[in-house]
Enzyme design. Structure first.
Site, PDB file in Angstrom:
ATOM      1  N   ASP A   1       0.823  -1.210   0.000  1.00 34.99           N
ATOM      2  CA  ASP A   1       0.000   0.000   0.000  1.00 34.99           C
ATOM      3  C   ASP A   1       0.857   1.259   0.000  1.00 34.99           C
ATOM      4  OD1 ASP A   1      -2.165  -1.644   0.031  1.00 34.99           O
ATOM      5  OD2 ASP A   1      -2.869  -1.084   2.034  1.00 34.99           O
TER       6      ASP A   1
ATOM      7  N   VAL B   1       3.794   1.596  -1.350  1.00 31.57           N
ATOM      8  CA  VAL B   1       4.327   1.748  -2.707  1.00 31.57           C
ATOM      9  C   VAL B   1       3.264   2.307  -3.646  1.00 31.57           C
ATOM     10  CG1 VAL B   1       5.259   0.510  -4.717  1.00 31.57           C
ATOM     11  CG2 VAL B   1       6.028  -0.085  -2.404  1.00 31.57           C
ATOM     12  N   THR B   2       2.046   1.772  -3.547  1.00 26.60           N
ATOM     13  CA  THR B   2       0.948   2.224  -4.409  1.00 26.60           C
ATOM     14  C   THR B   2       0.654   3.703  -4.202  1.00 26.60           C
ATOM     15  OG1 THR B   2      -0.055   0.013  -4.333  1.00 26.60           O
ATOM     16  CG2 THR B   2      -1.454   1.824  -5.048  1.00 26.60           C
TER      17      THR B   2
ATOM     18  N   ASP C   1       4.287  -2.856  -6.484  1.00 22.75           N
ATOM     19  CA  ASP C   1       3.369  -3.170  -5.396  1.00 22.75           C
ATOM     20  C   ASP C   1       2.775  -4.572  -5.538  1.00 22.75           C
ATOM     21  OD1 ASP C   1       1.826  -2.555  -7.582  1.00 22.75           O
ATOM     22  OD2 ASP C   1       0.615  -1.031  -6.604  1.00 22.75           O
ATOM     23  N   GLY C   2       2.518  -4.986  -6.789  1.00 24.59           N
ATOM     24  CA  GLY C   2       2.000  -6.330  -7.005  1.00 24.59           C
ATOM     25  C   GLY C   2       3.009  -7.400  -6.639  1.00 24.59           C
TER      26      GLY C   2
ATOM     27  N   ARG D   1       2.787 -10.170  -3.446  1.00 25.02           N
ATOM     28  CA  ARG D   1       2.995 -11.619  -3.519  1.00 25.02           C
ATOM     29  C   ARG D   1       4.082 -12.074  -2.540  1.00 25.02           C
ATOM     30  NH1 ARG D   1       1.924 -10.317  -8.914  1.00 25.02           N
ATOM     31  NH2 ARG D   1       4.127 -10.102  -9.478  1.00 25.02           N
TER      32      ARG D   1
ATOM     33  N   ASP E   1      -5.030   0.051  -6.006  1.00 19.27           N
ATOM     34  CA  ASP E   1      -4.170   0.270  -7.163  1.00 19.27           C
ATOM     35  C   ASP E   1      -4.968   0.820  -8.340  1.00 19.27           C
ATOM     36  OD1 ASP E   1      -1.528  -0.058  -8.445  1.00 19.27           O
ATOM     37  OD2 ASP E   1      -2.577  -1.496  -9.695  1.00 19.27           O
TER      38      ASP E   1
ATOM     39  N   ASP F   1      -4.605   4.542  -9.928  1.00 21.99           N
ATOM     40  CA  ASP F   1      -4.228   4.627 -11.348  1.00 21.99           C
ATOM     41  C   ASP F   1      -5.099   5.626 -12.079  1.00 21.99           C
ATOM     42  OD1 ASP F   1      -2.141   2.864 -11.226  1.00 21.99           O
ATOM     43  OD2 ASP F   1      -3.228   1.169 -12.089  1.00 21.99           O
TER      44      ASP F   1
END
Length: 226
Positions: A29, A31-32, A69-70, A74, A87, A91
């Site tokens: 979150d 990072v997003t 972030d993805g 993971r 996200d 975006d």
């Protein structure tokens, strides 16, 4: 389409960074949110002031950074619907800032022949609005049970169409070429919306055929969120 083609290479390139952030305790979150704020602020600062090449490069870098972030989700085992929603929402804000900054750039071009300047402003704002509709159409269809995969002008393609000529403007590309590119982008985005609507309608018809008792399936949610 472009995102699916280049995603494996981009993922491989940014995995070491994601692992470093993981060791530092950075969450997906974070990072997003950082990516959305930074890319929006830099776009609204650099592009309207005429720093086109660096602006295009920075935006492109943050668009690629969007995969971190993805990867991090993971690694932390936190991938889920909340992250996907955050996200996607941010975006839309980032994309809005990018095309708003392009519109502001045209407004600031007082030396440009007025009709061309207005054409650039309108094309930029059209892509801003229509791009959000592209995403909304897919999300809304998904919430009603139909997964949409079609679309010639998805987010990655829209950014490439905008950023490449924006970058080249700094090196002598005629501004009319950029305006034409934005116009093609707007038309392509409308085409993508229509593609997704037709695909959604076919999907709803298949669902109704599978569930004949639910003949009002394609009316669920109509007149909501207008």
């Amino acid at each position: 389409m472009l995102a699916r083609i280049f995603r494996p290479a981009v993922t491989a390139a940014f995995t070491p960074l994601a692992k470093l952030l993981y060791r530092l305790g950075v969450t997906p979150d974070m990072v997003t949110i950082f990516g959305a704020i930074a890319s929006s602020a830099l776009a609204l600062w650099l592009i309207p002031t005429g720093n086109l090449a660096i602006g295009a490069l920075v935006i492109a870098l943050f668009a690629l950074f969007d995969t971190v972030d993805g990867i991090l989700a993971r690694l932390t085992g936190s991938a889920g619907p909340w992250g996907a929603l955050l996200d996607s929402t941010l975006d839309r804000i980032s994309d809005g800032a990018i095309f708003l900054s392009i519109a502001l750039y045209f407004i600031n071009q007082t030396a440009m022949f007025a009709p061309f300047r207005m054409w650039g402003v309108i094309a930029s704002l059209a892509v801003l609005i229509l791009g959000s509709v592209v995403s909304y159409t897919k999300a809304r269809a998904g919430s009603l049970g139909v997964d949409i995969q079609s679309g010639i002008f998805e987010r990655a393609t829209r950014l490439v169409f905008a950023l490449v000529p924006l970058f080249l403007l700094q090196f002598g590309l005629p501004i009319i070429v950029f305006i034409i590119a934005l116009t093609v982008l707007a038309v392509g985005t409308i085409t993508t919306i229509l593609q997704r609507l037709f695909e959604a309608r076919r999907g709803f018809r298949r669902l109704v055929a599978l569930s004949p008792k639910d003949q009002n399936l394609n009316l669920i949610g109509r007149d909501v969120e207008k």
